[in-house]
Design a protein around this motif. Structure first.
Motif: not given
Length: 259
Positions: A66-76
């Motif tokens: 589910d791409i919407a769930e992690f589209a704004s994630f940082s490296v960590e």
């Protein structure tokens, strides 16, 4: 246990169905956790001999994460997402002592293909299409895809599929060893059940040791041959071994209890 995103049919041959058809059964964090819980529960139940995992509907096994769930994630956050998912689902399924068959219906893309590859083997419907399209999104497979795909089909073909972000048909998947069988979609679950029934007639303890031995050959720092010797020896201390050898000598079918 109540689930929102999966369905579980209990029995000696249990079936776990990812049930998010409106999202083409995409894997979000909740679904991954629910799958972990379902696989853990089935794996701890001595009455469960085989697990079949599939997707609801006719379009997709799992069409990805589910791409919407992690589209704004940082490296960590991205690294933590991959590590946690591998730990509780993908590695967990691969190392489960209860055999897991993936019945791949329709699209198995990204995390969906990674889930199928974590299972002990795969059967596909004739309309199935498989691939790891992550590089088209600026990321790479993070749930074991870069490791399991080369193990199953060879480094060169795996590199091509990963770098092109392309899809292959069910027949192409069979020809390169990614799936064992291709059957008409309406026959997929019945066919998987037939193989599961053959497995269920054999010793659960021996099958669990066989899974451990086979997996050892693909793990860094482990000697698969030594693991096989140890697993072979452990079988001699089981009731299943006594029952199997006694039944053979008495010319009857064994009645394995899984202990």
């Amino acid at each position: 246990m109540t689930y929102e995103n999966i369905l579980v049919a209990h029995g000696a041959i249990s079936q776990i169905t990812i049930n998010r058809p409106e999202k083409l059964n995409a894997l979000n964090r909740q679904t991954i956790q629910e799958l972990h819980n379902a696989f853990k529960t089935a794996g701890q139940n001595p009455d469960v001999k085989v697990i079949i995992v599939t997707g609801s509907g006719e379009k997709a096994f799992v069409a990805g994460a589910d791409i919407a769930e992690f589209a704004s994630f940082s490296v960590e956050e991205g690294a933590k997402l991959a590590a946690h998912g591998q730990d509780i689902l993908f590695d967990f399924v691969e190392n489960l002592s209860t055999p897991v068959i993936a019945a791949v219906n329709g699209f198995a893309l990204g995390g969906g293909l990674e889930l199928a590859m974590a299972c002990h083997f795969r059967i596909a419907s004739d309309n199935a299409k498989m691939g790891l399209p992550e590089v088209s999104l600026g990321v790479i497979p993070g749930y074991g895809g870069t490791q399991r795909l080369p193990q199953l089909i060879g480094k060169g073909k795996a590199m091509e599929l990963i770098m092109t972000a392309g899809m292959i048909t069910a027949e192409e998947a069979k020809s390169c060893g990614l799936v064992n069988y291709v059957v008409p979609q309406q026959e997929l679950l019945e066919f998987a059940q037939g193989i599961a029934q053959k497995i269920a007639r054999n010793s659960p303890t021996a099958i669990g040791q066989a899974i451990t031995a086979v997996n050892a050959g693909y793990k860094e720092g482990m000697d698969g041959f030594k693991a096989e010797i140890q697993a072979f020896g452990k079988c001699f201390d089981t009731e299943d071994f006594k029952e199997g050898t006694t039944a053979f000598l008495e010319k009857r079918k064994p009645d394995f209890k899984g202990n």
